[in-house]
Motif scaffolding. Structure first.
Motif, PDB file in Angstrom:
ATOM      1  N   SER A  46     -43.432  23.323 -21.222  1.00  0.00           N
ATOM      2  CA  SER A  46     -43.755  22.796 -22.552  1.00  0.00           C
ATOM      3  C   SER A  46     -42.581  22.968 -23.502  1.00  0.00           C
ATOM      4  O   SER A  46     -42.277  22.073 -24.288  1.00  0.00           O
ATOM      5  CB  SER A  46     -44.992  23.492 -23.126  1.00  0.00           C
ATOM      6  OG  SER A  46     -46.127  23.172 -22.361  1.00  0.00           O
ATOM      7  N   GLN A  88     -50.765  19.448 -25.033  1.00  0.00           N
ATOM      8  CA  GLN A  88     -52.075  20.039 -24.795  1.00  0.00           C
ATOM      9  C   GLN A  88     -52.810  20.221 -26.117  1.00  0.00           C
ATOM     10  O   GLN A  88     -54.007  20.035 -26.205  1.00  0.00           O
ATOM     11  CB  GLN A  88     -51.910  21.401 -24.103  1.00  0.00           C
ATOM     12  CG  GLN A  88     -51.517  21.259 -22.655  1.00  0.00           C
ATOM     13  CD  GLN A  88     -50.782  22.494 -22.143  1.00  0.00           C
ATOM     14  OE1 GLN A  88     -49.654  22.771 -22.540  1.00  0.00           O
ATOM     15  NE2 GLN A  88     -51.421  23.229 -21.275  1.00  0.00           N
ATOM     16  N   ASP A 170     -47.935  16.196 -21.491  1.00  0.00           N
ATOM     17  CA  ASP A 170     -47.982  17.614 -21.153  1.00  0.00           C
ATOM     18  C   ASP A 170     -49.403  17.997 -20.764  1.00  0.00           C
ATOM     19  O   ASP A 170     -50.258  18.139 -21.619  1.00  0.00           O
ATOM     20  CB  ASP A 170     -47.495  18.449 -22.345  1.00  0.00           C
ATOM     21  CG  ASP A 170     -47.243  19.906 -21.965  1.00  0.00           C
ATOM     22  OD1 ASP A 170     -47.610  20.311 -20.840  1.00  0.00           O
ATOM     23  OD2 ASP A 170     -46.683  20.642 -22.804  1.00  0.00           O
TER      24      ASP A 170
HETATM   25 MG   LIG Z   1     -47.364  24.337 -21.109  1.00  0.00          MG
END
Ligand SMILES: [Mg+2]
Ligand SMILES: Nc1ncnc2c1ncn2[C@@H]1O[C@H](COP(=O)(O)OP(=O)(O)O)[C@@H](O)[C@H]1O
Length: 354
Positions: A46, A88, A170
């Motif tokens: 991320s 996310q 993501d």
């Molecule tokens: Mg992540």
């Protein structure tokens, strides 16, 4: 990895206080490919894509597009370069409609430019959703009223509306059903065929093998390597991710479960789930697995005493729990903890004895 890559990230480092999230990472990807990024939790996936999307500032390194250094100091910079990300954590404005969220900053105007052409706007938003295969939305609905998977789809539609040259996804699949995932894969391939670079982060390796043209593995903030799915199998990919084999990751369990503390028999809740039975012993970890909408959360809520159930029996430490006012669970040490991604409805959930 050649110098001619469409995207090059060179020597990217980032630390958060004591955590070195990325250590001199060199990453390259081409236009018109689906490039998966995999690695264990905390590997730095991320962070890497957030740096590319202008959401996180890097400590060192440079980013080149078509061989030219670019600066992505903010998401707006990134958007101007055609880089869009879906994380996310969602970035939707809850009280605004689907249309306003998708077309944020690019609403069609009428003859005078402060006058929003709502009919055109709703039509455009609807078109985008239909084009990418997400059906059944009323685009006038405020996004706060949508389920988590639908919010995820609006988030994706919003990114696609920007006509991305690089689209970052993501962990998009975490909240999507099998059917929704199929639409997403169709969209990903469609974008790739139009020369978009799709960066796809997932911990589900079967998905990665299905959709990726290349796979880059990160481990402890370092780049382990980039492979093609044809050249590797799941076991070897996992070995790259964790440096150990599956047998070493999941050694035989030694714990001896104790006495039964929770027993659930034929538990039903009208319209939600039917005839669920299982039991839990002291010292045991029980996974409740299913797709979004399969009823996991609803079962958990009944166990915890948040919702009444209509039939069956829950016994906690031998005592029956009342179906109408099941607050007894809480009194007897049952706790519910769940992730709530900026939405009205819980997404994934964890149930643990408190
Ligand atoms: Mg992540
Ligand atoms: N905002 C933050 N503050 C402090 N530490 C962070 C932050 N974001 C990520 N980290 C840490 O950086 C490391 C890499 O995180 P991340 O990039 O989210 O990994 P991944 O996406 O692969 O799970 C982890 O150790 C994580 O705890």
């Amino acid at each position: 990895m050649s110098d001619a890559s469409f995207l090059r990230m060179r020597g990217i480092s980032k630390s958060y206080r004591v955590t070195q999230a990325l250590r001199a990472v060199d990453f390259s990807a081409d236009a018109g490919e689906v490039h998966a990024i995999v690695g264990e939790n905390g590997a730095g996936k991320s962070t890497l894509v957030k740096i590319l999307a202008g959401a996180v500032a890097r400590d060192a390194g440079e980013i080149l597009l078509d061989g030219e250094p670019v600066s992505v100091d903010s998401p707006l910079h990134a958007h101007r370069l055609g880089i869009y990300a879906v994380y996310q954590e969602f970035s939707l404005v809850p009280h605004l409609s689907i249309t306003e969220n998708i077309l944020m900053g690019q609403m069609p105007t009428g003859r005078v430019d402060w006058w929003v052409n709502w009919r055109a706007a709703h039509r455009q938003a609807q078109d985008i959703l239909e084009r990418i295969g997400f059906h059944g939305f009323n685009v006038r609905t405020p996004v706060a009223r949508l389920s988590v998977p639908h919010q995820q789809m609006v988030e994706i539609a919003k990114a696609v509306a920007g006509r991305p040259r690089i689209l970052i996804l993501d962990e998009p699949s975490a909240v999507l059903s099998q059917e929704e995932l199929k639409s997403l894969f169709r969209l990903i391939r469609q974008l790739r065929d139009q020369s978009t670079l799709v960066l796809y982060i997932s911990h589900r390796l079967d998905e990665v093998f299905e959709v990726a043209d290349r796979i880059t593995v990160l481990k402890d903030g370092e780049l382990v390597g980039t492979v093609r799915p044809q050249e590797i199998d799941e076991d070897r990919l996992i070995k790259m991710m964790v440096g150990r084999t599956l047998d070493e990751i999941y050694p035989p369990r030694r714990s001896q479960p104790g006495a039964e503390i929770l027993s659930v028999r034929n538990l039903s809740k009208a319209g939600a789930f039917e005839e669920i039975s299982f039991s839990l012993a002291r010292g045991e970890i029980l996974g409740l697995f299913g797709l979004v909408g399969s009823g996991r959360t609803q079962v958990a809520r009944c166990l915890f005493g948040a919702d009444p159930f209509t039939a069956g029996e829950i016994r906690l430490k031998g005592e029956a729990v009342s179906p109408q006012a099941p607050t007894g669970c809480r009194r007897r040490g049952c706790r519910l903890s769940h992730r709530r991604p900026q939405a009205e409805r819980p997404g994934d959930e964890l149930l643990g004895p408190g």
